[in-house]
Write a protein that holds these residues in place. Structure first.
Motif, mmCIF file in Angstrom:
data_model
loop_
_atom_site.group_PDB
_atom_site.id
_atom_site.type_symbol
_atom_site.label_atom_id
_atom_site.label_comp_id
_atom_site.label_asym_id
_atom_site.label_seq_id
_atom_site.Cartn_x
_atom_site.Cartn_y
_atom_site.Cartn_z
ATOM 1 N N ALA A 193 -13.821 28.384 3.742
ATOM 2 C CA ALA A 193 -15.204 28.284 3.265
ATOM 3 C C ALA A 193 -15.256 27.748 1.842
ATOM 4 O O ALA A 193 -16.133 26.938 1.499
ATOM 5 C CB ALA A 193 -15.873 29.655 3.339
ATOM 6 N N LEU A 194 -14.316 28.166 0.998
ATOM 7 C CA LEU A 194 -14.335 27.752 -0.405
ATOM 8 C C LEU A 194 -13.845 26.326 -0.593
ATOM 9 O O LEU A 194 -14.201 25.683 -1.585
ATOM 10 C CB LEU A 194 -13.484 28.719 -1.228
ATOM 11 N N ARG A 195 -13.034 25.817 0.313
ATOM 12 C CA ARG A 195 -12.589 24.422 0.190
ATOM 13 C C ARG A 195 -13.756 23.461 0.373
ATOM 14 O O ARG A 195 -13.730 22.348 -0.145
ATOM 15 C CB ARG A 195 -11.486 24.134 1.209
ATOM 16 N N ARG A 222 -10.666 32.400 -11.494
ATOM 17 C CA ARG A 222 -9.919 31.180 -11.173
ATOM 18 C C ARG A 222 -10.507 30.508 -9.932
ATOM 19 O O ARG A 222 -10.704 29.283 -9.896
ATOM 20 C CB ARG A 222 -8.444 31.519 -10.913
ATOM 21 N N ILE A 223 -10.797 31.322 -8.915
ATOM 22 C CA ILE A 223 -11.346 30.783 -7.664
ATOM 23 C C ILE A 223 -12.707 30.147 -7.906
ATOM 24 O O ILE A 223 -13.001 29.039 -7.441
ATOM 25 C CB ILE A 223 -11.458 31.909 -6.616
ATOM 26 N N ALA A 224 -13.552 30.858 -8.657
ATOM 27 C CA ALA A 224 -14.902 30.354 -8.914
ATOM 28 C C ALA A 224 -14.865 29.046 -9.697
ATOM 29 O O ALA A 224 -15.614 28.111 -9.403
ATOM 30 C CB ALA A 224 -15.712 31.414 -9.658
ATOM 31 N N ARG A 225 -13.993 28.972 -10.701
ATOM 32 C CA ARG A 225 -13.900 27.752 -11.507
ATOM 33 C C ARG A 225 -13.369 26.582 -10.684
ATOM 34 O O ARG A 225 -13.751 25.431 -10.903
ATOM 35 C CB ARG A 225 -12.995 27.996 -12.714
ATOM 36 N N ALA A 226 -12.488 26.871 -9.745
ATOM 37 C CA ALA A 226 -11.889 25.798 -8.944
ATOM 38 C C ALA A 226 -12.812 25.311 -7.840
ATOM 39 O O ALA A 226 -12.712 24.152 -7.417
ATOM 40 C CB ALA A 226 -10.571 26.281 -8.342
ATOM 41 N N THR A 227 -13.703 26.163 -7.361
ATOM 42 C CA THR A 227 -14.489 25.825 -6.170
ATOM 43 C C THR A 227 -15.983 25.706 -6.413
ATOM 44 O O THR A 227 -16.711 25.228 -5.540
ATOM 45 C CB THR A 227 -14.272 26.896 -5.087
ATOM 46 N N GLY A 228 -16.467 26.170 -7.552
ATOM 47 C CA GLY A 228 -17.903 26.167 -7.792
ATOM 48 C C GLY A 228 -18.631 27.345 -7.187
ATOM 49 O O GLY A 228 -19.868 27.392 -7.218
ATOM 50 N N LEU A 314 -5.825 34.587 -2.327
ATOM 51 C CA LEU A 314 -6.825 33.536 -2.128
ATOM 52 C C LEU A 314 -6.736 32.486 -3.229
ATOM 53 O O LEU A 314 -6.803 31.277 -2.967
ATOM 54 C CB LEU A 314 -8.218 34.159 -2.078
ATOM 55 N N ALA A 315 -6.581 32.926 -4.469
ATOM 56 C CA ALA A 315 -6.446 31.975 -5.581
ATOM 57 C C ALA A 315 -5.223 31.084 -5.395
ATOM 58 O O ALA A 315 -5.275 29.870 -5.648
ATOM 59 C CB ALA A 315 -6.354 32.734 -6.907
ATOM 60 N N GLU A 316 -4.117 31.660 -4.935
ATOM 61 C CA GLU A 316 -2.907 30.869 -4.715
ATOM 62 C C GLU A 316 -3.090 29.909 -3.555
ATOM 63 O O GLU A 316 -2.635 28.760 -3.609
ATOM 64 C CB GLU A 316 -1.715 31.797 -4.467
ATOM 65 N N ALA A 317 -3.755 30.359 -2.487
ATOM 66 C CA ALA A 317 -3.982 29.486 -1.337
ATOM 67 C C ALA A 317 -4.828 28.277 -1.722
ATOM 68 O O ALA A 317 -4.642 27.172 -1.180
ATOM 69 C CB ALA A 317 -4.662 30.274 -0.221
ATOM 70 N N LEU A 318 -5.744 28.473 -2.662
ATOM 71 C CA LEU A 318 -6.615 27.381 -3.118
ATOM 72 C C LEU A 318 -5.997 26.581 -4.255
ATOM 73 O O LEU A 318 -6.591 25.613 -4.728
ATOM 74 C CB LEU A 318 -7.955 27.957 -3.577
ATOM 75 N N ARG A 319 -4.792 27.000 -4.707
ATOM 76 C CA ARG A 319 -4.108 26.357 -5.830
ATOM 77 C C ARG A 319 -5.034 26.288 -7.049
ATOM 78 O O ARG A 319 -5.111 25.269 -7.754
ATOM 79 C CB ARG A 319 -3.609 24.963 -5.435
#
Length: 516
Positions: A193-195, A222-228, A314-319
């Motif tokens: 979903a985040l990708r 980290r996740i929020a900054r990477a994915t919006g 999750l953060a690692e999976a999204l790099r």
């Protein structure tokens, strides 16, 4: 060795070394055992709601339980409100409730009650010890139950004859299983979903319980900054590290209309230790479920699962980048002045909060807007009333101060709610705790004024009378002084800044009545 001594030794062996107590006749053998068993600190509360609230604050800060000592069913009943708050915070607490001797119950004397039935709604584990030889084993199981993820209230009922009868030796609580891991399928679903990141806030991550640790927040940021993705916490947090060096994450609004507006654009909601958002109360013609119809809810980590590990995975999976900034606008220069407003109060608090302090917020209406202005305050832990049973502020702050004697504690307390448990000030004075209590003296149940409007009712003389605390006005300075706590009153922000600075440099408790 009698059952009471075996109980105390088992608690100490199991790491329960603080007992908040308001004992009665049925608990006299427990009290006597304290004279013979080293290692247990006992703290007296003048009301059972103070006792249970203290255990809540202690458990939140220590991550392991304190014991409470309560007298029969009515004593437990007096403490149930703050046990409700502890339950909602997933705080480990071990209640020891003394009761009539087993053979005396049949006589139905005045304090006879169904203690088990009283305990069950606020406890995740309840047991009545029926024999002295089982007391130690039961106590060890109570500690284990309280510490089992995500943490909770365990209640052990101790009939007087099991306390005074000869017993076996003490026991030790069994090892607690680690927090259950979140489903890899749910983590993968969240990653997919985040990708599909978008700039319109269509995806939100909601943090609660285990998702509020510092490591959890960093991973979520980290996740929020990477994915919006948008990022929020639950409306009420049990314990949240905040301030300088921590991500500036705001709460879900309490007011139902504000929450509905915030969630309206969200099409995917990822839960990390949080339940699906629901309105605090039902309101005419308004939904109980706050998510917009058609929203996909991904329960990535439940409250009993390791939300921290799930967010990191999750953060690692999204790099997601490991280095992220917390860009915030520069704070306004100078100290606010003039009359109270929530925004001005937040600015004063942000400038004066000492490093590594603990804030317990039971400010109700006056505290709703305090997160944003305190993003850049010194690093601190923020606690809140998680269950909605008012009166948790003063005792929870007291318990936190006993758990962390080297950390200053600031209690933000609404005046109406504070009257439920102001006896906690006496415990602060007796224990010489460094707690500063700021009472928001608007002299009203202001939250009820708002709730009256929210349900569409029309204010009138009856509601005005029922919601007013102004006839006669409460005098918090004299109330505090009567409990042995120095106090002063102010009605300006510059006066608050001066009073708070004095209070933080004083030794022992202090109270500031802030006229709002």
């Amino acid at each position: 060795m009698n059952g009471a001594e075996a109980l105390v030794r088992t608690l100490v062996n199991s790491g329960v070394t603080t007992c908040f107590a308001n004992p009665g006749t049925s608990e006299m053998h427990f009290v006597s055992a304290l004279d013979r068993v080293p290692g247990m600190r006992c703290v007296l509360g003048l009301a059972e709601t103070v006792v249970t609230g203290c255990a809540d604050g202690y458990g939140r800060m220590m991550g392991r339980p304190a014991a409470t000592l309560l007298h029969c069913g009515p004593g437990l009943a007096n403490g149930l409100a703050n046990l409700h708050n502890a339950k909602r915070a997933y705080t480990p607490v071990v209640n020891i409730v003394g009761d009539h001797a087993t053979y005396h119950v049949a006589y139905d004397t005045p304090l006879t009650s169904d203690v088990e039935s009283l305990a069950r709604p606020m406890s995740q584990w309840v047991r009545l010890s029926r024999h002295a030889r089982s007391v130690a084993d039961d106590a060890a199981l109570a500690v284990q139950a309280a510490r089992t993820s995500p943490g909770g209230v365990a209640t052990l009922i101790l009939p007087a004859d099991t306390a005074w009868t000869e017993s076996g030796g003490p026991q030790q609580a069994h090892a607690v299983q680690p927090r259950r891991q979140a489903s890899s399928q749910h983590i993968d679903q969240a990653a997919r979903a985040l990708r599909a990141k978008s700039a319109d806030g269509a995806t939100m991550i909601l943090l609660g319980t285990g998702g509020l640790t510092e490591a959890s927040q960093m991973a979520a940021w980290r996740i929020a900054r990477a994915t919006g993705a948008a990022l929020r916490t639950t409306t009420f947090v049990a314990r949240m590290p905040r301030g300088h060096g921590r991500p500036p994450i705001d709460r879900m609004p309490y007011a139902v209309d504000q929450a509905l507006t915030m969630l309206a654009p969200v099409r995917t909601l990822i839960l990390a230790g949080a339940p699906t958002p629901a309105a605090f109360f039902a309101y005419p013609d308004k939904p109980s479920e706050l998510c917009a119809p058609g929203t996909t809810v991904i329960p990535m980590a439940g409250v009993d699962e390791d939300a921290e590990a799930a967010l990191i995975a999750l953060a690692e999976a999204l790099r997601a980048p490991r280095q992220v900034d917390f860009a915030l606008p520069a704070p306004e220069a100078g100290m606010p002045f003039g009359a109270f407003t929530p925004a001005a109060f937040g600015q004063v608090l942000a400038r004066i909060l000492p490093q590594d302090c603990i804030v317990m917020e039971d400010a109700v209406t006056s505290g709703r807007g305090l997160f944003t202005p305190t993003f850049q305050a010194a690093a601190h832990d923020w606690l809140q009333n998680t269950g909605g049973a008012i009166g948790g502020g003063i005792p929870t702050a007291t318990g936190a101060a006993i758990a962390c004697p080297d950390r200053p504690v600031i209690c933000l307390q609404a005046d109406g709610a504070g009257m439920y448990s102001l006896q906690g000030l006496w415990t602060q004075a007796r224990e010489r705790l460094n707690v500063v209590t700021i009472v928001f003296a608007n002299r009203a149940y202001a939250i009820l004024q708002g709730e009256l409007r929210a349900v569409g009712a029309v204010p009138g003389p009856a509601s005005d009378a029922l919601f007013s605390l102004n006839d006669p006005a409460l005098d918090w300075v004299r109330l505090a002084q009567g409990m042995g706590v120095p106090a002063e009153r102010t009605d300006t922000m510059e006066g608050l800044a001066d009073a708070l600075s004095r209070a933080l440099h004083a030794q022992g408790p202090y109270l500031i009545e802030l006229l709002c």
